[in-house]
Design an enzyme around this catalytic site. Structure first.
Site, short mmCIF file in Angstrom:
data_model
loop_
_atom_site.label_atom_id
_atom_site.label_comp_id
_atom_site.label_asym_id
_atom_site.label_seq_id
_atom_site.Cartn_x
_atom_site.Cartn_y
_atom_site.Cartn_z
N LYS A 75 36.17 -23.52 41.52
CA LYS A 75 37.59 -23.45 41.86
C LYS A 75 37.94 -22.11 42.49
O LYS A 75 38.97 -21.98 43.17
CB LYS A 75 38.43 -23.65 40.60
N ASP A 123 44.38 -26.67 34.35
CA ASP A 123 43.65 -26.81 33.10
C ASP A 123 42.94 -25.51 32.77
O ASP A 123 42.38 -25.36 31.69
CB ASP A 123 42.61 -27.93 33.21
#
Length: 401
Positions: A75, A123
């Site tokens: 990410k 998250d």
């Protein structure tokens, strides 16, 4: 559960906008941006000959994103890249000239960035990337996390100077709240999921992930025949599948999307033939994949270029974490977080099921590529599941041909 792609758009060309986002030219531009990051180095690619022999395939290679840009997750490539692009675009607009990434650290650009606030729901891993990108350019970041995000992951985001806001409910609830508050405050939402009317920025996030694919293709001795990639909202799966389809055309590898059984929004969308929002049930251990509605852009891409969709169970994910920490033969030790090895878990499950093997033409000639999408981003949870602290796992560093 296993489902071949039966969508009417299967094998149709990508939408031109998606092809532009995920093509080779765009991926090269991402790599150029990365060259201006002081801590950028390619992440390792490891061969797993012992596991390949067990599974009855020719080779298994795993790209280890646990080393990416100091964030421990793939990410790191997406959110920060999108933030940088957006800041440079705003600088170009205000300065009335094209502003290149080479000017990222100039006083002019930082003065403009300091008046910008970026926001997202997460998250854990995407929020860290957005917060890191904001810190890098001198912008402000506000990150929304749902009630299931651990305190350790919240602290890991906050260390980049981000303001943290807790939201009751699921990831999808935090996405909605981030969008609502950002609209009210005039902030820029940098989300890794898309919805009607909001596609460009998630597209930039996905574009950032293509650098990982280009690295892997340079590191692999031969192109893969099969690729298993895990999915939450589908962004990384779509980025990898889309780029491979554009790079290889009709010779692209067979691509399998792997969902957690407890949060199988892409699998259920494939079964329904259109994007669906599934009911929130018992949380999955694969916390970074706990999403209940797919990204519309990701679904549009995967409906065309994914060959199959499947799910893995909690025990599958935990077993892979332990297998990579305690390998057999000459396989290296690898630290994989709860979500990191889900794609590999899909391969292991597929290799054990003759009907899936046959459907995917998985054989002793197959060359399989998977991605460890995260390291131990929650070290306490990792130790609970593996029985060793991540720093005690002697990880082999560097790339294996």
């Amino acid at each position: 559960m296993f489902l071949p792609n039966q969508h009417p758009d299967y094998r149709k060309p990508l939408d031109p906008a998606d092809a532009e986002i995920l093509g080779v030219t765009a991926a090269k531009e991402v790599e150029r941006y990365l060259s201006y990051r002081h801590n950028h180095v390619p992440t390792p690619l490891h061969a797993l000959p012992g596991l390949a022999a067990e599974l009855g395939v020719s080779t298994v290679h795993i790209k280890d994103e646990g080393f990416r840009l100091g964030l421990g997750s793939f990410k790191a490539l997406g959110g920060s890249y999108a933030v940088i692009r957006l800041v440079l675009e705003e600088a170009s607009r205000r300065l009335k000239r094209a502003v290149d990434v080479a000017e990222l650290h100039t006083t002019e650009v930082h003065a403009i960035a300091s008046g910008m606030t970026v926001a997202c729901a997460t998250d854990g891993n995407h929020g860290r990337s957005v917060a890191q990108g904001a810190q890098l350019v001198g912008a402000r970041a506000t990150i929304f996390v749902h009630s299931g995000v651990s305190d350790e992951r919240v602290a890991a985001i906050a260390r980049f100077g981000a303001r943290m806001i807790r939201v009751e409910g699921t990831y999808d609830d935090s996405v909605a709240e981030a969008a609502r508050v950002a609209t009210e405050k005039g902030w820029t939402v940098v989300s890794d999921t898309s919805w009607p009317g909001y596609e460009r920025i998630p597209g930039l996030v996905m574009q950032g992930y293509t650098a990982m694919v280009r690295e892997a293709l340079r590191q692999l001795p031969t192109p893969p025949t099969h690729v298993f990639v895990q999915a939450g909202v589908g962004g990384v799966a779509a980025a990898v599948a889309g780029h491979l389809a554009l790079a290889f055309g009709d010779l692209r590898p067979t691509f399998i999307v792997v969902d957690p059984a407890r949060a199988a929004c892409l699998y259920e969308s494939a079964r329904a033939g259109h994007p669906v929002k599934i009911e929130h049930g018992e949380p999955t251990v694969m916390a970074m994949l706990e999403c209940y509605e797919p990204s519309l852009v990701a679904w549009r891409i995967l409906s065309r270029v994914a060959d199959a969709f499947m799910t893995v169970d909690e025990r599958d994910a935990i077993a892979v974490m332990n297998r990579l920490a305690r390998p057999v033969g000459d396989d290296p030790t690898i630290v994989a977080g709860e979500s990191g090895g889900a794609g590999l878990a899909g391969l292991i499950r597929a290799a054990a099921a003759p009907e899936i093997q046959a459907a995917l033409h998985l054989s002793e000639m197959s060359r399989v590529f998977v991605i460890n999408t995260e390291g131990a981003t929650d070290p306490v949870r990792y130790a609970e599941l593996v029985g060793m602290r991540p720093d005690a796992v002697a990880t082999t560093r560097g790339a294996d041909a």
